[in-house]
Design an enzyme around this catalytic site. Structure first.
Site, PDB file in Angstrom:
ATOM      1  N   GLU A   1      -3.333   7.188   9.510  1.00  0.00           N
ATOM      2  CA  GLU A   1      -1.263   6.966   9.859  1.00  0.00           C
ATOM      3  C   GLU A   1      -1.242   6.654   8.893  1.00  0.00           C
ATOM      4  O   GLU A   1       0.665   7.454   9.178  1.00  0.00           O
ATOM      5  CB  GLU A   1      -2.258   4.918  10.075  1.00  0.00           C
ATOM      6  CG  GLU A   1      -2.432   4.987  11.557  1.00  0.00           C
ATOM      7  CD  GLU A   1      -2.359   2.900  12.021  1.00  0.00           C
ATOM      8  OE1 GLU A   1      -2.071   2.190  12.578  1.00  0.00           O
ATOM      9  OE2 GLU A   1      -3.888   3.052  10.591  1.00  0.00           O
TER      10      GLU A   1
ATOM     11  N   ASP B   1       5.116   0.795  14.611  1.00  0.00           N
ATOM     12  CA  ASP B   1       3.943   0.751  15.665  1.00  0.00           C
ATOM     13  C   ASP B   1       3.711   0.394  17.323  1.00  0.00           C
ATOM     14  O   ASP B   1       2.828   0.603  17.986  1.00  0.00           O
ATOM     15  CB  ASP B   1       3.063  -0.669  14.878  1.00  0.00           C
ATOM     16  CG  ASP B   1       2.167  -0.852  13.974  1.00  0.00           C
ATOM     17  OD1 ASP B   1       2.296   0.642  13.181  1.00  0.00           O
ATOM     18  OD2 ASP B   1       1.703  -1.443  13.634  1.00  0.00           O
TER      19      ASP B   1
ATOM     20  N   LYS C   1       0.734  -1.367   0.121  1.00  0.00           N
ATOM     21  CA  LYS C   1       0.117  -0.218  -0.020  1.00  0.00           C
ATOM     22  C   LYS C   1       0.978   1.171  -0.180  1.00  0.00           C
ATOM     23  O   LYS C   1       1.945   0.981   0.786  1.00  0.00           O
ATOM     24  CB  LYS C   1      -0.918   0.130   1.735  1.00  0.00           C
ATOM     25  CG  LYS C   1      -1.383   1.277   1.283  1.00  0.00           C
ATOM     26  CD  LYS C   1      -3.006   0.638   2.284  1.00  0.00           C
ATOM     27  CE  LYS C   1      -3.513   1.738   2.420  1.00  0.00           C
ATOM     28  NZ  LYS C   1      -4.636   2.187   4.151  1.00  0.00           N
TER      29      LYS C   1
ATOM     30  N   GLY D   1     -15.109   2.100  14.656  1.00  0.00           N
ATOM     31  CA  GLY D   1     -15.438   3.298  16.043  1.00  0.00           C
ATOM     32  C   GLY D   1     -15.274   4.710  15.304  1.00  0.00           C
ATOM     33  O   GLY D   1     -16.447   5.477  16.058  1.00  0.00           O
TER      34      GLY D   1
END
Length: 386
Positions: free
Chosen positions: A370, A135, A14, A318
């Site tokens: 992110e 992360d 990605k 969320g």
């Protein structure tokens, strides 16, 4: 600075190009089925490459087609596991690459793929500054009483078995955005952040720092997720092992067949909510188990931070599932949490408060980004040369 953000998986890559100063996305895409034939879904159809090096050639072609001769200033890599060594983003060199590679046993599904992406960039553009953004880094501030497991010390000293935590880039970004929304300095921000996607984690934030988090040695621990079990009695694995299950069987079951999928037969929250609303008992129970587990963690982390000043929802579920947010909020009456039904149901891509004025603490929805966080960290590190 133009930054190419890379999220390299074992069979996918990605990418996103961002103008950090302007805060804009210039182009993005996803190459899939690397080494597996044809596939791809980005700004245009991309033929599946043989390996990550060939994938990078296609990324370069896609970027050139969209942006012409605009020059990249740096490349930022999402790296899943930084172990105990990496507590902040770092400029990549050969030694750093080898150090990341040595962490492969701690994240065998992710770090090897991250390293493939790094090496592909190094071969293609040897003079291009590359930055690793981890992360796990945001959770390096966990106190020892939060990251220790109650097992013999040799398991930590010899094997590195401890809580590491994940989704740190998202949790840090959302903490800063939420603090700004409440007009609080991040150093005074005490909160509970729930990152709820197919993978889900919750983090206790005190003074802007992570002091506890639900994911542990791996991303399997903690909340009920799309296909992951989250917490369960370890003796279950011993029991199943004695019944003939292999380690591979157990790993596949816990990571790919459990969670919402195990409870409801479907790992997509939207489908589970719809099925529950249509009277499906399994779907309703799956939502009850999932919301109950999350509410318990929220209550515990409220204690961990000495009284949260906010509860924040982020990531795919969320941000978008008002039904699930309502289920969770309904379980938090003891904390004085009260969500406004209208504000909760309203759709928006902006950070917002969804609680009533009477709520003991504000409840927020803050979209995560992110890639933006990785791009900004990359520009800062590449610009300073550290």
């Amino acid at each position: 600075m133009l930054v190419l953000v890379i999220n390299s998986g074992s069979s996918s890559l990605k990418f996103q190009v961002r103008d950090v100063a302007a805060g804009t996305v210039l182009t993005e895409g996803l190459i899939e089925k690397i080494g597996m034939g044809n596939g791809g879904d980005g700004d245009g159809e991309i033929v599946g490459p043989r390996d990550h090096a060939e994938a990078l050639e296609q990324v370069e072609a896609a970027i050139h087609e969209e942006l012409g001769d605009l020059k990249l200033g740096a490349v930022g890599h999402r790296v899943v596991h930084g172990g105990e060594r990496f507590g902040e983003p770092v400029l990549i060199d050969n030694e750093i690459t080898r150090a990341i590679e040595r962490l492969n046993p701690l994240a065998p599904l992710h770090n090897p793929a991250n390293v493939l992406g790094i090496r592909a960039i190094t071969r293609k553009w040897p003079d291009m500054p590359q930055v690793a953004v981890f992360d796990t880094a945001f959770h390096r501030t966990l106190p020892e009483h939060a990251w220790r497991y109650a097992v013999p010390d040799e398991l930590y000293t010899n094997h590195g078995i401890r809580r590491y935590g994940f989704h740190g880039t998202s949790h840090e970004y959302v903490a800063r955005r939420a603090a700004a929304l409440l007009d609080l300095p991040v150093e005074e921000f005490d909160a509970v952040i729930a990152h709820l996607g197919n993978g889900a984690s919750i983090t206790a934030i005190q003074g802007g720092h992570s002091v506890d988090t639900s994911m542990g040695f791996t991303p399997l621990e903690g909340l009920v997720m799309g296909t992951r079990s989250g917490d369960l009695d370890p003796s279950i694995l011993v029991f199943l092992g004695r019944a003939g299950w292999t380690p591979e069987d157990l790993d596949s079951m816990l990571n790919r067949e459990s969670g919402l999928k195990g409870l409801a037969g479907n790992n997509d929250m939207r489908s589970v909510v719809e099925a529950s609303e249509d009277g499906d008992a399994k779907a309703a129970m799956a939502l009850a188990v999932t919301s109950y587990r999350l509410a318990k963690y929220i209550g515990g982390y409220h204690v961990a931070v000495g009284g949260a000043k906010a509860l924040v929802f982020t990531a795919g579920i969320g941000e978008n599932s008002h039904q699930f947010r309502a289920l969770v909020a309904d379980r938090l009456g003891a904390l004085g949490v009260e969500v406004d039904a209208g504000l909760n149901a309203a759709r928006s891509k902006e950070p917002r408060i969804i609680s009533t004025p009477q709520s003991a603490i504000p409840v927020l929805v803050v979209p995560t980004d992110e890639e933006r966080a990785i791009a900004e960290a990359t520009a800062a590190v590449a610009g300073s040369g550290r």
